[in-house]
Enzyme design. Sequence first.
Site, mmCIF file in Angstrom:
data_model
loop_
_atom_site.group_PDB
_atom_site.id
_atom_site.type_symbol
_atom_site.label_atom_id
_atom_site.label_comp_id
_atom_site.label_asym_id
_atom_site.label_seq_id
_atom_site.Cartn_x
_atom_site.Cartn_y
_atom_site.Cartn_z
ATOM 1 N N ASP A 1 46.927 -17.113 6.162
ATOM 2 C CA ASP A 1 45.969 -16.330 6.932
ATOM 3 C C ASP A 1 45.148 -15.497 5.932
ATOM 4 O O ASP A 1 45.414 -15.483 4.726
ATOM 5 C CB ASP A 1 46.682 -15.454 7.971
ATOM 6 C CG ASP A 1 45.731 -15.058 9.102
ATOM 7 O OD1 ASP A 1 44.510 -15.201 8.929
ATOM 8 O OD2 ASP A 1 46.209 -14.609 10.160
ATOM 9 N N TYR A 2 44.177 -14.806 6.460
ATOM 10 C CA TYR A 2 43.199 -14.050 5.666
ATOM 11 C C TYR A 2 43.895 -13.052 4.715
ATOM 12 O O TYR A 2 44.510 -12.096 5.182
ATOM 13 C CB TYR A 2 42.302 -13.296 6.639
ATOM 14 C CG TYR A 2 40.984 -12.842 6.104
ATOM 15 C CD1 TYR A 2 39.811 -13.483 6.467
ATOM 16 C CD2 TYR A 2 40.895 -11.744 5.251
ATOM 17 C CE1 TYR A 2 38.585 -13.055 5.991
ATOM 18 C CE2 TYR A 2 39.676 -11.317 4.768
ATOM 19 C CZ TYR A 2 38.529 -11.976 5.143
ATOM 20 O OH TYR A 2 37.315 -11.549 4.672
#
Length: 758
Positions: free
Chosen positions: A284-285
């Site tokens: 994820d980010y």
Amino acid sequence: MKASYGLLFLLLVISCSEVPKNKQSYIEVRIDSVMSLMTLEEKIGQLNLPSAGAFTTGAVESSEIAKKIEQGKVGGLFNIKSVANIKEMQKIAIEKSRLKIPLIFGMDVIHGYESVFPIPLGLSCSWDMKLIERSARVAAIEASADGINWTFSPMVDISRDPRWGRVSEGSGEDPYLGSEIARAMVKGFQGDDLSANNTIMSCVKHYALYGASEAGRDYNTVDMSRHRMYNEYLPPYKAAVDAGVGSIMASFNEIDGIPATANKWLLTDVLRSEWGFKGFVVSDYTGVSEMINHGFGDLQTVTAKAVGAGLDMDMVSEGLLTTLGKSIKEGKITEKQINDACRRILKGKFQLGLFDDPYKYCDENRAKSEVFNAANRAEARSTAAQSFVLLKNKGNVLPLRKSGTIALVGPLADAKENMTGTWSVAARFSESISLREGLQKALGNNAKIVFAKGSNLAEDSLLEKNSTLFGKSLHRDKRSAAELRDEAVRMAKNADVIVAAVGEAAEMSGEAASRTNIEIPETQRDLIKALLKTGKPLVLVLFTGRPLALKWEEENVPAILNVWFGGSEAGDAIADVLLGDVNPSGKLTTTFPQNLGQVPMYYAHKNTGRPLNGPWFQKFQSNYLDVSNEPLYPFGFGLSYTEFGYADLKLSSNEITSADSIRVSIDVTNKGIRDGSEVVQLYVRDLVGSVTRPVKELKGFQKISLKAGETTRVNFTLGMKDLSFYNSDLKFVAEPGEFHVFVGGNSRDVKQGAFTLK
Ligand code: BGC
């Protein structure tokens, strides 16, 4: 430019001595061929997914994107919008990088693209798998027409905590329903042929257990038994894998003290060895660099741990890009691990057909005709109407008459920008249909609509600001709460009926939007109180991205229609339902508690050793002093403008063996004077287990349409799979013994039968 690309492709194919007939092995041969040309740096470059888009959810850590693409240091980009912008980036990769490997372009296409469908929690309340698949299909057609070939969807995190803002992005609390929806979404995005130019690769997220973050605070710690994971939280991710999802996103949270991003048990043992996943795993980010804050090591250490655990692609952190070379030299990871990760990403690009034509999603004509067109918007509108849940309708206030005067009030009544809800990156907010517009259009000159805002979202202007980010302003009114309210009351006094559009703003749920108070903000409740004093019938149109605690509203307001965030066409769809052109049929996929103290609250709970079997309150039983154990609205609940009756539940046998299945059937009657649809739900209870079992588990459902007065017999088949669960050895088994079967229109109001598994 195309010619030079063609030349490279030709070389790659020629270098394969033999072209196998089978598509997958043909891809493998082509991957071998590309990989044989790549340097280690170029392989590491493929693992890098920097942020270049306008929409970000954290610190942007990459600079000089164009230069990096040229140097072969970028595998893909995300959240960039439009054919022109995407083509520009792709051109750099194809024309300027040494090996001309195409980029993959991702986006959070979560519930539609420009034609925005209801938020996922709302969509799930349709219980209509064809409709849900179709919404993903339309999203894929639009996104692929505008350059996108990869979506970070579906989000299948089971959550039972309405404090967590991201409940809005998932399909509620139930693993059975969640798994069905996961399959439908993957199918909708990827279709039967990933290489077609109107299908896109799906990325199921957030793997895993992200929805169980402690205290409902986003990104928080998760700690859970394996038994619970396997039975309640992992099934939807597995369902997506079984449906052939191309990629999977690791979640931000830790599990067993190890961040999911570097959790080998999760990313390799379960995902690849047990489930046979063949696609690639993206973080994820900034999920990689965030492990520094988790206390898991410096950037080089956490990156090596992530790659060692089975992570293939790094979203934004650039930890892989900047530290893997060193880690290989130091023996912290092997070149084979890089090769494996690179292969998986190249495979995704081959499957999408990007090596054959890197511009296949960049057709301006398609973008012009296939995005936000009338047909797609019409589908978004009819889908939205299926997602609404009628929670109360005392005295049949609804549907409204198409005459007289309607007082339309509330901060969400004329709020275009807020109709699409959270995660609507590609939406055209200014073209969404507000409730005011939708009602006005539907009523024409037949009825008069008078409008007043009535209140701001909340008295706290900071809360309002933080709940209306990303261009989703509610245009705060500077007048005092009393002035706003008085104006609305004055107006309502002369109307026949009041429609109050209240609740949450679009960004009051979604990422990093946790709440410790899940009631309607006080100023809005004050408005409702004042409006009720006029004595006029009042319909509450509730906008929300999470279950809210609505005890006061349930006790005081005659009608409540929960419309979630319906998407770009929300206003039209709400008008369709308010005016009775569409009969509501949505059913909750998440329990609405009476108050926050009951949370986590879900229908499939265990019984405890001291269950409350009689009336509340009982000393030394499992209950509260101050509130009963009942939810306000149970899982599966939702009313209609007609009424359905259930009778004559039959089981094909009262004894079966493990070689059999059992048929369950029931008569369902539309007892009212309007046609309508009903979601018939089948639940099972395994009375005795080697591991204790929930009091009820959903094992089947059917959405049926019945004419007024019509009766139909609904049949279900329960097989061994439906009676099985993961035991303490994590083996999926059906254990002999007695089972109860329940059928009804929600998880509480059911008819009951029983059988024994020999
Ligand atoms: C979210 C993901 C999303 C990603 C890319 C993250 O902050 O958790 O759900 O896909 O950003 O935008």
